[in-house]
Write a protein that holds these residues in place. Structure first.
Motif, PDB file in Angstrom:
ATOM      1  N   GLY A 156       0.671  -1.310   0.041  1.00  0.00           N
ATOM      2  CA  GLY A 156       0.061  -0.008   0.009  1.00  0.00           C
ATOM      3  C   GLY A 156       0.820   1.165   0.104  1.00  0.00           C
ATOM      4  O   GLY A 156       0.229   2.234   0.615  1.00  0.00           O
ATOM      5  N   LEU A 157       2.010   1.202  -0.539  1.00  0.00           N
ATOM      6  CA  LEU A 157       2.833   2.394  -0.562  1.00  0.00           C
ATOM      7  C   LEU A 157       2.943   3.122  -1.870  1.00  0.00           C
ATOM      8  O   LEU A 157       3.824   3.958  -2.252  1.00  0.00           O
ATOM      9  CB  LEU A 157       4.193   2.220  -0.099  1.00  0.00           C
ATOM     10  N   THR A 158       1.792   2.920  -2.731  1.00  0.00           N
ATOM     11  CA  THR A 158       1.884   3.503  -4.111  1.00  0.00           C
ATOM     12  C   THR A 158       0.836   4.252  -4.181  1.00  0.00           C
ATOM     13  O   THR A 158      -0.317   4.010  -3.604  1.00  0.00           O
ATOM     14  CB  THR A 158       1.878   2.585  -5.275  1.00  0.00           C
ATOM     15  N   PRO A 159       0.672   5.468  -4.768  1.00  0.00           N
ATOM     16  CA  PRO A 159      -0.581   6.271  -4.892  1.00  0.00           C
ATOM     17  C   PRO A 159      -1.680   5.665  -5.502  1.00  0.00           C
ATOM     18  O   PRO A 159      -1.649   4.706  -6.374  1.00  0.00           O
ATOM     19  CB  PRO A 159      -0.142   7.465  -5.734  1.00  0.00           C
ATOM     20  N   LYS A 160      -2.939   5.751  -5.041  1.00  0.00           N
ATOM     21  CA  LYS A 160      -4.044   5.338  -5.716  1.00  0.00           C
ATOM     22  C   LYS A 160      -4.683   6.202  -6.844  1.00  0.00           C
ATOM     23  O   LYS A 160      -4.544   7.572  -6.574  1.00  0.00           O
ATOM     24  CB  LYS A 160      -5.056   5.150  -4.586  1.00  0.00           C
ATOM     25  N   ARG A 161      -5.331   5.648  -7.873  1.00  0.00           N
ATOM     26  CA  ARG A 161      -5.802   6.528  -9.047  1.00  0.00           C
ATOM     27  C   ARG A 161      -7.167   6.254  -9.071  1.00  0.00           C
ATOM     28  O   ARG A 161      -7.863   5.128  -9.037  1.00  0.00           O
ATOM     29  CB  ARG A 161      -5.028   6.182 -10.269  1.00  0.00           C
ATOM     30  N   HIS A 162      -7.983   7.328  -9.616  1.00  0.00           N
ATOM     31  CA  HIS A 162      -9.254   7.378  -9.591  1.00  0.00           C
ATOM     32  C   HIS A 162      -9.584   8.175 -11.149  1.00  0.00           C
ATOM     33  O   HIS A 162      -9.186   9.222 -11.318  1.00  0.00           O
ATOM     34  CB  HIS A 162      -9.966   8.313  -8.647  1.00  0.00           C
ATOM     35  N   GLN A 163     -10.027   7.173 -11.995  1.00  0.00           N
ATOM     36  CA  GLN A 163     -10.470   7.701 -13.418  1.00  0.00           C
ATOM     37  C   GLN A 163     -11.761   7.376 -13.938  1.00  0.00           C
ATOM     38  O   GLN A 163     -12.317   6.183 -13.627  1.00  0.00           O
ATOM     39  CB  GLN A 163      -9.311   7.039 -14.203  1.00  0.00           C
ATOM     40  N   SER A 164     -12.545   8.241 -14.484  1.00  0.00           N
ATOM     41  CA  SER A 164     -13.757   8.149 -15.034  1.00  0.00           C
ATOM     42  C   SER A 164     -13.954   8.813 -16.086  1.00  0.00           C
ATOM     43  O   SER A 164     -13.932  10.082 -16.286  1.00  0.00           O
ATOM     44  CB  SER A 164     -14.835   8.377 -14.094  1.00  0.00           C
ATOM     45  N   GLY A 165     -14.015   8.224 -17.380  1.00  0.00           N
ATOM     46  CA  GLY A 165     -13.913   9.114 -18.611  1.00  0.00           C
ATOM     47  C   GLY A 165     -12.736   9.844 -19.077  1.00  0.00           C
ATOM     48  O   GLY A 165     -11.710   9.408 -18.499  1.00  0.00           O
ATOM     49  N   THR A 166     -13.173  10.803 -19.660  1.00  0.00           N
ATOM     50  CA  THR A 166     -11.827  11.873 -20.012  1.00  0.00           C
ATOM     51  C   THR A 166     -11.921  13.021 -19.180  1.00  0.00           C
ATOM     52  O   THR A 166     -10.721  13.686 -19.339  1.00  0.00           O
ATOM     53  CB  THR A 166     -12.306  12.268 -21.490  1.00  0.00           C
ATOM     54  N   SER A 167     -12.925  13.218 -18.300  1.00  0.00           N
ATOM     55  CA  SER A 167     -12.878  14.492 -17.455  1.00  0.00           C
ATOM     56  C   SER A 167     -12.251  14.353 -15.944  1.00  0.00           C
ATOM     57  O   SER A 167     -11.769  15.209 -15.466  1.00  0.00           O
ATOM     58  CB  SER A 167     -14.119  15.064 -17.359  1.00  0.00           C
ATOM     59  N   ILE A 168     -12.240  13.095 -15.474  1.00  0.00           N
ATOM     60  CA  ILE A 168     -11.885  12.655 -14.108  1.00  0.00           C
ATOM     61  C   ILE A 168     -10.717  11.718 -14.235  1.00  0.00           C
ATOM     62  O   ILE A 168     -10.953  10.615 -14.656  1.00  0.00           O
ATOM     63  CB  ILE A 168     -12.905  12.173 -13.336  1.00  0.00           C
ATOM     64  N   ASP A 169      -9.415  12.308 -13.900  1.00  0.00           N
ATOM     65  CA  ASP A 169      -8.508  11.356 -13.597  1.00  0.00           C
ATOM     66  C   ASP A 169      -7.363  11.779 -12.765  1.00  0.00           C
ATOM     67  O   ASP A 169      -6.874  12.956 -13.088  1.00  0.00           O
ATOM     68  CB  ASP A 169      -7.717  11.093 -15.078  1.00  0.00           C
ATOM     69  N   PHE A 170      -7.219  11.378 -11.586  1.00  0.00           N
ATOM     70  CA  PHE A 170      -6.451  12.085 -10.698  1.00  0.00           C
ATOM     71  C   PHE A 170      -5.805  10.964  -9.671  1.00  0.00           C
ATOM     72  O   PHE A 170      -6.293   9.988  -9.637  1.00  0.00           O
ATOM     73  CB  PHE A 170      -6.974  13.188  -9.885  1.00  0.00           C
ATOM     74  N   GLY A 225      -4.265   9.958  -5.695  1.00  0.00           N
ATOM     75  CA  GLY A 225      -4.577  10.527  -4.413  1.00  0.00           C
ATOM     76  C   GLY A 225      -3.644  10.040  -3.727  1.00  0.00           C
ATOM     77  O   GLY A 225      -2.159  10.038  -4.074  1.00  0.00           O
ATOM     78  N   HIS A 226      -3.528   9.984  -2.390  1.00  0.00           N
ATOM     79  CA  HIS A 226      -2.710   9.645  -1.444  1.00  0.00           C
ATOM     80  C   HIS A 226      -2.377   8.088  -1.416  1.00  0.00           C
ATOM     81  O   HIS A 226      -2.934   7.231  -2.479  1.00  0.00           O
ATOM     82  CB  HIS A 226      -2.942   9.778   0.122  1.00  0.00           C
ATOM     83  N   ILE A 227      -1.357   7.492  -0.891  1.00  0.00           N
ATOM     84  CA  ILE A 227      -0.908   6.032  -0.994  1.00  0.00           C
ATOM     85  C   ILE A 227      -2.262   5.515  -0.708  1.00  0.00           C
ATOM     86  O   ILE A 227      -2.832   5.729   0.091  1.00  0.00           O
ATOM     87  CB  ILE A 227       0.268   5.623  -0.024  1.00  0.00           C
ATOM     88  N   SER A 228      -2.196   4.126  -1.217  1.00  0.00           N
ATOM     89  CA  SER A 228      -3.227   3.183  -1.273  1.00  0.00           C
ATOM     90  C   SER A 228      -3.623   2.860   0.362  1.00  0.00           C
ATOM     91  O   SER A 228      -4.778   2.478   0.646  1.00  0.00           O
ATOM     92  CB  SER A 228      -3.326   2.029  -2.257  1.00  0.00           C
ATOM     93  N   LYS A 229      -2.680   2.483   0.903  1.00  0.00           N
ATOM     94  CA  LYS A 229      -2.681   1.759   2.213  1.00  0.00           C
ATOM     95  C   LYS A 229      -3.478   0.444   2.554  1.00  0.00           C
ATOM     96  O   LYS A 229      -4.109   0.054   3.284  1.00  0.00           O
ATOM     97  CB  LYS A 229      -3.597   2.924   3.556  1.00  0.00           C
ATOM     98  N   GLN A 230      -3.081  -0.168   1.293  1.00  0.00           N
ATOM     99  CA  GLN A 230      -3.557  -1.825   1.404  1.00  0.00           C
ATOM    100  C   GLN A 230      -2.571  -2.595   1.768  1.00  0.00           C
ATOM    101  O   GLN A 230      -1.225  -2.241   2.140  1.00  0.00           O
ATOM    102  CB  GLN A 230      -3.973  -2.020  -0.172  1.00  0.00           C
ATOM    103  N   GLY A 231      -2.875  -3.905   2.059  1.00  0.00           N
ATOM    104  CA  GLY A 231      -1.934  -4.903   2.513  1.00  0.00           C
ATOM    105  C   GLY A 231      -1.819  -4.995   3.765  1.00  0.00           C
ATOM    106  O   GLY A 231      -2.609  -4.184   4.560  1.00  0.00           O
TER     107      GLY A 231
END
Length: 354
Positions: free
Chosen positions: A251-265, A267-273
């Motif tokens: 969980g030390l890599t940034p998480k990503r949120h994408q939807s279509g062409t207008s939303i793609d950013f 965030g903070h680290i995923s904190k999984q695992g």
């Protein structure tokens, strides 16, 4: 025709559901949460069983260790992935959960969990017990500090060994009832400290006789707790095909949120695992950046990130890179070289600003 089994494990009873390759229910039954009872419930279908699914939990892992040597094709499924799948059901019951797990096994829509060997599980228990006693010890000390502060008695900064003497000095002329209540807390603290010291000594002995942990400790900032935590979290280094994926696993890599062409950013680290491994890597990274004074390419790289961003971002980045480096050292059986990448670091340092 192949059959698929879903197990919804409870403390006393386990709901069991068997479906065929077309999704039709073959058998539903509740049995006691014992390996022998589960084996008896499926023994008439043993020659046609393709997959047996169980949710990742302490009891689920125990059942896996007991049933897998008996020849059952049991799989431990990730709890978060299973929870999302089962949330589509209208009514949540043990029977419906077992049905849902069986259907997941039939469709192959699951994510298997790596089950650590029993020795690594024992080391994990040692680490968690030590961490629990340490946390309770700190909570108790802070509680006593707060109780004394209400009467204007300030403990101040004292070493752990001088803590009890300082408290007794402050309460020497206080009310007898108040003194008695604080002395009880000190007695409990003394027992916690004794147990914590015993577990810590055992941990140091384990690390001292472990060649992998000693090799990992050649990295600046990596101590016995970090080395053992990383080894327990990884368990088998060969289950990762690339070292760069180890940081993402914890969980030390940034998480990503994408939807279509207008939303793609990002965030903070995923904190999984495994949270304990992630905390250990971050502590090692902070120690490397803030306490270690010996130069290394890794430290110089982290300080450059801190200069252009922030120290917290640098700690997360160095922790992620530490996971990759420790895994590669484990695979290659090599010690850490502080000069690795020094030429690249010097070239970047001397490169004029654009």
């Amino acid at each position: 025709m192949k059959l698929y089994v879903g197990l919804d494990v409870g403390l006393e009873e386990t709901s069991l559901c068997i479906v065929d390759s077309e999704g039709l229910t073959v058998r539903e039954v509740k049995v006691s949460t014992e390996p022998e009872a589960i084996r008896s419930a499926v023994e008439n279908y043993a020659d046609r069983l393709d997959r047996v699914g169980v949710e990742a939990s302490s009891l689920g892992i125990w059942l896996y260790r007991e049933l897998q040597p008996a020849g059952l094709p049991i799989i431990v499924v990730e709890a978060r992935h299973m929870r999302v799948s089962l949330s589509t059901m209208r009514n949540k019951t043990d029977r419906n959960d077992a049905r849902g797990i069986a259907q997941m096994m039939r469709l192959g829509w699951y994510r298997a969990v790596h089950v650590k060997n029993i020795d690594m599980q024992k080391m994990r228990t040692l680490l968690t017990n030590r961490k629990l006693l340490k946390r309770k010890l700190i909570d108790l000390e802070n509680h006593v500090r707060g109780a004394l502060r209400a009467y204007g008695l300030l403990v101040g900064t004292v070493a752990r060994g001088a803590y009890e003497a300082r408290i007794r000095e402050l309460i020497e002329h206080c009310d007898p009832v108040f003194v008695m209540s604080i002395q009880v807390m000190l007695d409990v603290r003394r027992a916690l400290l004794e147990g914590y010291d015993r577990l810590h000594r055992v941990l140091l002995q384990v690390v001292q006789h472990d060649p992998v942990c000693r090799r990992l400790m050649t990295v600046p900032g990596v101590g016995p707790v970090v080395a053992l935590s990383f080894k327990v979290g990884v368990d088998d280094p060969h289950r990762f095909t690339r070292s760069r994926t180890v940081g993402a696993h914890f969980g030390l890599t940034p998480k990503r949120h994408q939807s279509g062409t207008s939303i793609d950013f990002e965030g903070h680290i995923s904190k999984q695992g495994d949270i304990s491994v992630r905390e250990a890597l971050c502590e090692a990274a902070a120690s490397l950046l803030l306490r270690v004074r010996k130069w290394s390419a890794l430290r110089a790289w982290g300080l450059r990130i801190a200069k252009r961003s922030s120290m917290l971002c640098a700690i997360a980045a160095v922790a992620r890179k530490l996971a990759c480096i420790l895994h590669r050292m484990w695979i290659n059986e090599t010690d850490f070289n502080v000069g690795f990448g020094a030429k690249i670091t010097q070239r970047l340092r001397l490169k004029p600003a654009q």
